[in-house]
Write a protein that holds these residues in place. Structure first.
Motif, short mmCIF file in Angstrom:
data_model
loop_
_atom_site.label_atom_id
_atom_site.label_comp_id
_atom_site.label_asym_id
_atom_site.label_seq_id
_atom_site.Cartn_x
_atom_site.Cartn_y
_atom_site.Cartn_z
N VAL A 75 0.73 -1.23 0.10
CA VAL A 75 0.11 -0.14 0.14
C VAL A 75 0.90 1.18 0.15
CG1 VAL A 75 -1.80 1.40 1.26
CG2 VAL A 75 -2.03 -1.23 0.95
N LEU A 76 2.09 1.32 0.91
CA LEU A 76 2.77 2.36 0.67
C LEU A 76 3.41 2.79 -0.45
CD1 LEU A 76 4.37 2.07 4.61
CD2 LEU A 76 2.71 3.79 3.69
N ASP A 77 4.00 1.73 -1.09
CA ASP A 77 4.52 1.84 -2.50
C ASP A 77 3.56 2.25 -3.64
OD1 ASP A 77 6.96 1.13 -1.44
OD2 ASP A 77 6.93 -1.04 -2.17
N ALA A 78 2.33 1.80 -3.30
CA ALA A 78 1.36 2.13 -4.39
C ALA A 78 0.84 3.57 -4.36
CB ALA A 78 0.01 1.22 -4.34
N VAL A 79 0.82 4.20 -2.93
CA VAL A 79 0.26 5.58 -2.92
C VAL A 79 1.55 6.50 -3.15
CG1 VAL A 79 -0.04 7.13 -0.87
CG2 VAL A 79 -1.09 4.98 -0.76
N ASP A 80 2.86 5.98 -2.99
CA ASP A 80 4.04 6.70 -3.27
C ASP A 80 3.75 7.08 -5.08
OD1 ASP A 80 4.75 7.14 -1.03
OD2 ASP A 80 6.42 5.60 -1.07
N ALA A 81 3.53 5.77 -5.52
CA ALA A 81 3.54 5.83 -7.13
C ALA A 81 2.19 6.71 -7.31
CB ALA A 81 3.25 4.24 -7.60
N LEU A 82 1.22 6.90 -6.76
CA LEU A 82 0.04 7.69 -7.22
C LEU A 82 0.61 9.15 -7.17
CD1 LEU A 82 -3.20 6.59 -5.34
CD2 LEU A 82 -2.82 6.93 -7.84
N SER A 83 1.50 9.41 -6.39
CA SER A 83 1.94 10.81 -6.23
C SER A 83 3.32 11.02 -7.14
CB SER A 83 2.13 11.34 -4.84
OG SER A 83 3.03 10.60 -4.13
N ALA A 84 3.61 10.06 -7.91
CA ALA A 84 5.00 10.31 -8.45
C ALA A 84 4.95 11.11 -9.63
CB ALA A 84 5.53 8.88 -8.79
N ARG A 106 -8.88 4.62 -3.77
CA ARG A 106 -7.83 5.95 -3.87
C ARG A 106 -7.22 5.91 -5.55
NH1 ARG A 106 -4.07 8.52 -0.76
NH2 ARG A 106 -5.31 8.02 1.10
N CYS A 107 -6.99 4.68 -5.90
CA CYS A 107 -6.54 4.95 -7.25
C CYS A 107 -7.60 5.23 -8.39
CB CYS A 107 -6.12 3.55 -7.74
SG CYS A 107 -4.45 2.80 -7.15
N ARG A 108 -8.63 4.88 -8.33
CA ARG A 108 -10.06 5.28 -9.17
C ARG A 108 -10.27 6.91 -8.79
NH1 ARG A 108 -13.62 1.72 -11.77
NH2 ARG A 108 -14.94 3.26 -11.61
N ALA A 109 -10.20 7.21 -7.58
CA ALA A 109 -10.27 8.77 -7.37
C ALA A 109 -9.28 9.69 -8.02
CB ALA A 109 -10.32 8.87 -5.96
N ALA A 110 -8.00 8.83 -8.35
CA ALA A 110 -7.09 9.86 -8.69
C ALA A 110 -7.17 9.47 -10.41
CB ALA A 110 -5.61 9.03 -8.34
N ASP A 111 -8.23 8.83 -11.02
CA ASP A 111 -8.57 8.76 -12.39
C ASP A 111 -7.53 7.80 -12.83
OD1 ASP A 111 -9.87 8.84 -14.87
OD2 ASP A 111 -8.84 10.79 -15.35
N ARG A 112 -7.36 6.62 -12.27
CA ARG A 112 -6.36 5.68 -12.79
C ARG A 112 -7.21 4.46 -13.02
NH1 ARG A 112 -1.25 7.82 -11.35
NH2 ARG A 112 -1.70 10.23 -10.58
N ARG A 113 -6.88 3.73 -14.00
CA ARG A 113 -7.43 2.20 -14.16
C ARG A 113 -6.92 1.42 -13.14
NH1 ARG A 113 -9.11 -0.33 -18.90
NH2 ARG A 113 -8.08 -2.12 -18.17
#
Length: 442
Positions: free
Chosen positions: A109-118, A140-147
């Protein structure tokens, strides 16, 4: 923004891949030991299959910029080099509790959240795990408009699947890791999982589609021989095969017809290539598919996985409110108690007399149910078999019908709790009596 490869007109997605190794390996081992070994020993093979996919917008290719595998080294260190060699960053996640719970979840989860804000924008997040704890991450990923693509290795809660754009089931994952070439050449790896309403409802039919008044005739070789296979026809065939073979149930005819017209707009102008309407054209062009022009606007399915018994609405019973809610949130078969009794008994009888082989056992059990006068489709049989295997039942040990029923009931109650259903003792008792086919004491 998604990259377009202008040389081929294919979308290229920048992807981040996160693999909860322990969860996937253990889940696959319960369902199919050979698939578990293929997953763990040959990651490069199934990874290459995942690089190609298809959705409602057409074909795409994935470029996995992040490949992360989270693994408990004390239990699975022998598989670490396989993933390192395939270009994965392997994160060691040792057990942190006496119960053996590792730190894989929190690290992932931590790595994925970091990737969202990369700084690099990842178009798609691919999560390999059946753990519903990742539902907030998917949201969280969907809210950021990611598949979001979820690849499971066992039963996954409805809420977990609902947040994904694409779901690859445990059975599809098992087939993928054992035969990656099939996924590349024949079927899109990312299944198109339609909402129940889209698959069940009679989708608005295009103007040129008419519903036949009788079942379509078998394809006539002479007609097929005289019909040239143009590139447009090939595109329509390819679009339909991808849609139907990737679907998780028989599809409404209007949905399939629209996919064909999107791939080959000339079908409207030519009156379905002279066939007059969709279903006669389909019978001539793709005779290998299962079709039924009724009920409603008709249905199309892959006969290797489904039958007419699997058509949405066929054989559906009006269950009491509690049972209806269980079906809605867990996607277990909508069957009455008597049908569950026949299915569970047929499964126990089959494995007691013939060695367990999942596809063959499922086929024989379905036939036995049909012979008993119960319309139970392959999907229902496979769901029960997967449920008892995932719950740890050894079907090679020739369990009794009561043992099969106990395991299946425990699995269903577990799915309900995973879906956050508030169940009292009486609710649990009622569910067990229902899905246990009356074989268990209340």
């Amino acid at each position: 923004m998604t990259t377009i490869d202008n040389s081929e007109g294919v979308r290229r997605l920048r992807c981040a891949l996160f693999v909860d190794f322990d969860n996937v390996y253990i889940g696959l081992r319960r369902l199919d030991p050979a698939a578990a070994e293929a997953f763990a020993t040959s990651p490069a093979h199934w990874l290459s299959a995942l690089e190609n996919g298809s959705d409602a917008d057409g074909d795409f290719s994935r470029r996995f910029l992040i490949r992360a595998c989270y693994l408990n080294p004390s239990a699975f260190s022998q598989f670490r080099p396989n993933f390192t060699r395939a270009g994965f960053s392997v994160v060691d996640c040792p057990s942190l509790t006496q119960q053996g719970k590792s730190s894989a979840d929190i690290n992932l989860v931590l790595d994925a959240v970091d990737a969202l804000s990369a700084q690099t924008r990842y178009d798609e997040f691919v999560i390999l795990s059946a753990d519903a704890d990742f539902t907030p991450l998917a949201l969280r990923c969907r809210a950021a408009d990611r598949r979001v693509t979820i690849i499971t290795a066992g039963p996954a809660a409805s809420a977990y699947r609902a947040v994904a754009d694409t779901v690859i089931t445990a059975d599809e994952l098992a087939d993928l890791v054992k035969d990656p070439a099939l996924a590349i050449l024949d079927v899109p790896v990312a299944p198109i999982v339609l909402p129940a309403a889209a698959a069940t409802a009679a989708a608005p039919a295009p103007a040129a589609i008419t519903t036949p008044t009788s079942a379509p005739r078998a394809a006539e070789p002479a007609a097929a021989a005289t019909t040239g296979t143009t590139s447009a026809t090939f595109s329509a065939r390819r679009a339909i095969l991808r849609l139907v073979r990737a679907a998780d149930r028989p599809l409404a005819g209007g949905v399939v017809a629209q996919a064909a017209q999107n791939a080959d707009p000339s079908l409207l102008v030519t009156g379905w290539d002279g066939a007059g309407s969709f279903f006669p054209w389909l019978a001539r062009t793709l005779p290998e598919l299962g079709t039924a022009p009724r009920p409603g606007a008709g249905f199309v399915w892959d006969p290797k996985r489904f039958s007419e018994s699997d058509i949405p609405g066929v054989g559906v019973v009006d269950l009491p409110p509690l049972q209806r809610q269980v079906v809605d949130v867990t996607d277990i078969p909508n069957l009455p108690t008597e049908s569950y009794r026949i299915l569970l008994t047929a499964l126990a009888d089959d494995v007691s007399s013939v060695p367990f082989s999942r596809p063959e056992t499922a086929r024989r059990v379905r036939n036995a149910c049909q012979a008993a006068g119960t319309q139970i489709g392959r999907v229902s049989v496979n769901t029960v078999i997967a449920g008892v295997l995932y719950s740890g039942l050894d079907l090679d040990a020739k369990p009794t019908a009561k043992k099969v029923a106990e395991t299946w009931a425990d699995n269903v109650v577990g799915l309900c709790r995973g879906a956050r259903m508030a169940l009292g003792p009486q609710d649990v008792s009622a569910i067990r009596a229902w899905v246990g086919g009356g074989l268990l004491k209340r």
